[in-house]
Design a protein around this motif. Structure first.
Motif, mmCIF file in Angstrom:
data_model
loop_
_atom_site.group_PDB
_atom_site.id
_atom_site.type_symbol
_atom_site.label_atom_id
_atom_site.label_comp_id
_atom_site.label_asym_id
_atom_site.label_seq_id
_atom_site.Cartn_x
_atom_site.Cartn_y
_atom_site.Cartn_z
ATOM 1 N N THR A 219 0.869 -1.339 -0.094
ATOM 2 C CA THR A 219 0.015 0.018 0.016
ATOM 3 C C THR A 219 0.743 1.388 0.007
ATOM 4 O OG1 THR A 219 -0.073 0.383 2.330
ATOM 5 C CG2 THR A 219 -1.652 -1.358 1.582
ATOM 6 N N ALA A 220 0.381 2.298 -0.477
ATOM 7 C CA ALA A 220 0.928 3.723 -0.530
ATOM 8 C C ALA A 220 1.613 3.944 0.882
ATOM 9 C CB ALA A 220 0.238 4.675 -0.957
ATOM 10 N N ASP A 221 1.142 3.796 2.058
ATOM 11 C CA ASP A 221 1.229 4.107 3.261
ATOM 12 C C ASP A 221 2.697 3.389 3.826
ATOM 13 O OD1 ASP A 221 -0.579 5.729 3.369
ATOM 14 O OD2 ASP A 221 -1.962 4.403 4.750
ATOM 15 N N ARG A 222 2.551 2.104 3.470
ATOM 16 C CA ARG A 222 3.772 1.212 3.712
ATOM 17 C C ARG A 222 5.058 1.637 2.883
ATOM 18 N NH1 ARG A 222 2.043 -4.114 5.831
ATOM 19 N NH2 ARG A 222 -0.319 -4.072 6.377
ATOM 20 N N LEU A 223 4.887 2.142 1.906
ATOM 21 C CA LEU A 223 6.057 2.548 0.980
ATOM 22 C C LEU A 223 6.783 3.584 1.682
ATOM 23 C CD1 LEU A 223 4.531 1.889 -2.533
ATOM 24 C CD2 LEU A 223 6.242 0.593 -1.305
ATOM 25 N N ASP A 224 5.855 4.674 2.433
ATOM 26 C CA ASP A 224 6.587 5.753 3.107
ATOM 27 C C ASP A 224 7.792 5.302 3.779
ATOM 28 O OD1 ASP A 224 5.068 7.880 2.003
ATOM 29 O OD2 ASP A 224 3.816 7.694 3.534
ATOM 30 N N GLY A 225 7.657 4.101 4.423
ATOM 31 C CA GLY A 225 8.780 3.839 5.538
ATOM 32 C C GLY A 225 10.006 3.333 4.495
ATOM 33 N N LEU A 226 9.844 2.606 3.496
ATOM 34 C CA LEU A 226 10.942 2.158 2.793
ATOM 35 C C LEU A 226 11.600 3.065 1.996
ATOM 36 C CD1 LEU A 226 9.089 -1.231 1.182
ATOM 37 C CD2 LEU A 226 10.420 -0.885 3.265
ATOM 38 N N ILE A 227 10.807 4.337 1.900
ATOM 39 C CA ILE A 227 11.771 5.491 1.303
ATOM 40 C C ILE A 227 12.453 5.982 2.191
ATOM 41 C CG2 ILE A 227 11.541 7.560 0.213
ATOM 42 C CD1 ILE A 227 9.088 6.713 -1.180
ATOM 43 N N ALA A 228 11.914 6.295 3.460
ATOM 44 C CA ALA A 228 12.579 7.021 4.718
ATOM 45 C C ALA A 228 13.706 6.079 5.136
ATOM 46 C CB ALA A 228 11.459 6.992 5.552
ATOM 47 N N ASP A 229 13.688 4.710 4.899
ATOM 48 C CA ASP A 229 14.855 4.027 5.661
ATOM 49 C C ASP A 229 15.870 3.676 4.362
ATOM 50 O OD1 ASP A 229 14.027 1.857 3.944
ATOM 51 O OD2 ASP A 229 13.225 0.724 5.768
ATOM 52 N N GLY A 230 15.595 4.125 3.032
ATOM 53 C CA GLY A 230 16.546 4.011 2.193
ATOM 54 C C GLY A 230 16.525 2.796 1.326
ATOM 55 N N THR A 231 15.558 1.767 1.661
ATOM 56 C CA THR A 231 15.423 0.589 0.906
ATOM 57 C C THR A 231 14.998 0.862 -0.595
ATOM 58 O OG1 THR A 231 14.382 -0.455 3.060
ATOM 59 C CG2 THR A 231 13.999 -1.510 0.796
ATOM 60 N N ILE A 232 14.386 2.085 -0.670
ATOM 61 C CA ILE A 232 14.035 2.253 -2.126
ATOM 62 C C ILE A 232 14.953 3.586 -2.515
ATOM 63 C CG2 ILE A 232 12.333 3.332 -3.510
ATOM 64 C CD1 ILE A 232 10.208 1.925 -1.602
ATOM 65 N N ALA A 233 15.905 3.208 -3.413
ATOM 66 C CA ALA A 233 16.863 3.966 -3.870
ATOM 67 C C ALA A 233 16.991 4.545 -5.341
ATOM 68 C CB ALA A 233 18.108 3.813 -3.489
ATOM 69 N N GLY A 234 17.804 5.369 -5.619
ATOM 70 C CA GLY A 234 17.861 5.754 -7.162
ATOM 71 C C GLY A 234 16.846 5.944 -8.166
ATOM 72 N N GLY A 235 16.854 5.316 -8.995
ATOM 73 C CA GLY A 235 15.752 5.259 -10.296
ATOM 74 C C GLY A 235 14.705 4.708 -9.703
ATOM 75 N N MET A 236 14.484 4.013 -8.545
ATOM 76 C CA MET A 236 13.215 3.429 -8.172
ATOM 77 C C MET A 236 12.430 4.425 -7.465
ATOM 78 S SD MET A 236 11.488 0.771 -8.409
ATOM 79 C CE MET A 236 12.354 -0.683 -8.854
ATOM 80 N N ILE A 237 12.898 5.485 -6.815
ATOM 81 C CA ILE A 237 12.284 6.725 -5.935
ATOM 82 C C ILE A 237 11.260 7.267 -6.789
ATOM 83 C CG2 ILE A 237 12.521 8.859 -4.709
ATOM 84 C CD1 ILE A 237 15.327 7.905 -3.749
ATOM 85 N N PRO A 238 11.571 7.936 -7.783
ATOM 86 C CA PRO A 238 10.554 8.457 -8.859
ATOM 87 C C PRO A 238 9.247 7.730 -9.298
ATOM 88 C CG PRO A 238 12.549 8.515 -10.114
ATOM 89 C CD PRO A 238 12.861 8.067 -8.808
ATOM 90 N N LYS A 239 9.723 6.336 -9.447
ATOM 91 C CA LYS A 239 8.503 5.308 -9.446
ATOM 92 C C LYS A 239 7.615 5.379 -8.592
ATOM 93 C CE LYS A 239 11.728 2.556 -12.364
ATOM 94 N NZ LYS A 239 11.911 3.682 -13.671
ATOM 95 N N VAL A 240 8.222 4.935 -7.313
ATOM 96 C CA VAL A 240 7.264 4.713 -6.192
ATOM 97 C C VAL A 240 6.798 5.820 -5.606
ATOM 98 C CG1 VAL A 240 7.478 3.869 -3.636
ATOM 99 C CG2 VAL A 240 8.892 2.802 -5.486
ATOM 100 N N THR A 241 7.298 7.008 -5.647
ATOM 101 C CA THR A 241 6.531 8.224 -5.193
ATOM 102 C C THR A 241 5.447 8.377 -6.208
ATOM 103 O OG1 THR A 241 8.240 9.365 -6.434
ATOM 104 C CG2 THR A 241 8.373 9.260 -3.913
ATOM 105 N N SER A 242 5.622 8.373 -7.831
ATOM 106 C CA SER A 242 4.440 8.530 -8.392
ATOM 107 C C SER A 242 3.425 7.537 -8.174
ATOM 108 C CB SER A 242 5.091 8.312 -9.847
ATOM 109 O OG SER A 242 6.213 9.311 -10.020
ATOM 110 N N CYS A 243 3.666 6.205 -7.944
ATOM 111 C CA CYS A 243 2.804 5.204 -7.564
ATOM 112 C C CYS A 243 1.979 5.720 -6.573
ATOM 113 C CB CYS A 243 3.341 3.924 -7.394
ATOM 114 S SG CYS A 243 4.201 3.024 -8.809
ATOM 115 N N GLN A 244 2.621 6.047 -5.430
ATOM 116 C CA GLN A 244 1.879 6.658 -4.033
ATOM 117 C C GLN A 244 0.867 7.658 -4.525
ATOM 118 O OE1 GLN A 244 5.816 7.377 -2.032
ATOM 119 N NE2 GLN A 244 4.581 6.126 -0.233
ATOM 120 N N GLN A 245 1.298 8.578 -5.286
ATOM 121 C CA GLN A 245 0.576 9.885 -5.631
ATOM 122 C C GLN A 245 -0.840 9.301 -6.405
ATOM 123 O OE1 GLN A 245 2.358 13.771 -6.945
ATOM 124 N NE2 GLN A 245 0.387 14.276 -7.509
ATOM 125 N N ALA A 246 -0.391 8.720 -7.207
ATOM 126 C CA ALA A 246 -1.437 8.245 -8.229
ATOM 127 C C ALA A 246 -2.737 7.379 -7.490
ATOM 128 C CB ALA A 246 -0.868 7.315 -9.332
#
Ligand code: ADP
Ligand code: MG
Length: 323
Positions: A219-246
């Motif tokens: 879920t979008a909410d669970r992904l916030d944590g993975l961005i904050a702790d650096g699990t999601i990095a580099g080119g994956m960041i704009p994909k994930v944040t766009s998925c969340q917003q969408a």
């Protein structure tokens, strides 16, 4: 086996008929043995989607191709705080590569099958309005507004829009804009059913180096944590944040899929195998998904593979390692 596969597709064809699906085709997403093969397979999937009544929209990047032309022209990249500076000459090169090279390649590959695809850039019909992200970076743009009239017109006439992510500001200045971000914003503006990213990895991992750590549903909410702790990095960041917003703005589902797998789009859309990573807005949406999977199994459809990590009673949205 073949008949079963076709029958399995029926409820999905019914469900997605008339629905808009935005697909971002990454510069690195390559299936097949050559770039040409990869594009041909991708084009078949897009045409198939259109033929069963969906409204596909393609958004593409072209980072590797832009870098290649810059190298040939002897232009050295400049960086500020790790971000590439896009001067006037570089944005000109980006526009030339995206609208003059990558975009017509995709359009031509789709139109091998008929009169379907129309290439547009974000400048056409005022589709993408942009502004400078940071003056020090030059012409790197952020989206300020998406104007979907040109897309609505094309889709209503059953064309497949193929979008190069160059935007312009009120003065007509061009900007190079991240294609992941544009895909999300366009999906949102069109009220799309799905937003799909084709990339060069099997999906989102909960441990970047561990191929076994694929997150199948989240879920979008669970992904916030993975961005904050650096699990999601580099080119994956704009994909994930766009998925969340969408998904938070009404797009029903977002998917991150492995573009190196042949016909991965058809596998995701028309079979019960949940492939890659699926992102929904919240737990309620995830529960709804599980209920649908159950309903499909009640119809006698095989959902064993789709339900591998979720048995319908104990949802485990973060793959095997629920956190
Ligand atoms: P594209 O051309 O599709 O935009 P990118 O290279 O920009 O591809 O983004 C995909 C890359 O993101 C992957 O190849 C991987 O190296 C990186 N990445 C960073 N964090 C993760 C993660 N948690 N899970 C999967 N990939 C990740
Ligand atoms: Mg990228």
């Amino acid at each position: 086996m073949r008949a079963e596969t076709l029958v399995e597709a029926l409820p999905y064809i019914r469900r997605f008929s008339g629905k808009t699906v935005v697909v971002k085709y990454g510069g690195n997403a390559l299936a097949g043995t050559s770039e040409h093969d990869a594009l041909a397979l991708f084009a078949e999937d897009i045409v198939m989607m259109r033929l069963v009544g969906m409204r596909p929209v393609v958004v593409h990047g072209g980072g590797p191709q832009i870098s290649a032309l810059m190298a040939r022209l002897g232009k050295t990249a400049e960086f500020v705080d790790g971000l590439r500076v896009t001067d006037a000459e570089t944005v000109g090169i980006a526009r030339m590569v995206l609208k003059g090279q990558v975009n017509p390649q995709i359009v031509a590959a789709i139109n091998v099958h008929g009169k379907y695809a129309v290439g547009v850039s974000g400048v056409d019909g005022g589709l993408i309005r942009a502004e400078a992200r940071d003056e020090r970076l030059g012409y790197v743009g952020d989206v300020t507004e998406i104007n979907t009239e040109i897309l609505d017109g094309l889709l209503d006439h059953e064309f497949i829009p193929v979008i190069a992510t160059i935007g312009s500001d009120a003065t007509g200045q061009a900007y190079n804009i991240n294609a992941d971000t544009v895909a999300g914003r366009i999906a949102e503006a069109l009220g799309a059913e799905k937003l799909v990213y084709l990339t060069d990895i099997e999906g989102l991992r909960s441990q970047v180096d561990d191929a076994g750590s694929l997150i199948r549903q989240t879920t979008a909410d669970r992904l916030d944590g993975l961005i904050a702790d650096g699990t999601i990095a580099g080119g994956m960041i704009p994909k994930v944040t766009s998925c969340q917003q969408a998904v938070r703005s009404g797009v029903r589902r977002a998917h991150i899929l492995d573009g190196r797998v042949a016909h991965v789009l058809l596998l995701e859309l028309f079979t019960d195998e949940g492939i890659g990573t699926m992102v929904v807005a919240d737990q309620a949406a995830l529960d709804e998904h599980l209920a649908e999977t159950k309903a499909a199994s009640a119809l006698g459809l095989d959902t064993t593979s789709a339900g591998a990590d979720t048995d319908g009673t104990t949802p485990s949205p973060i793959g095997g390692t629920d956190s």
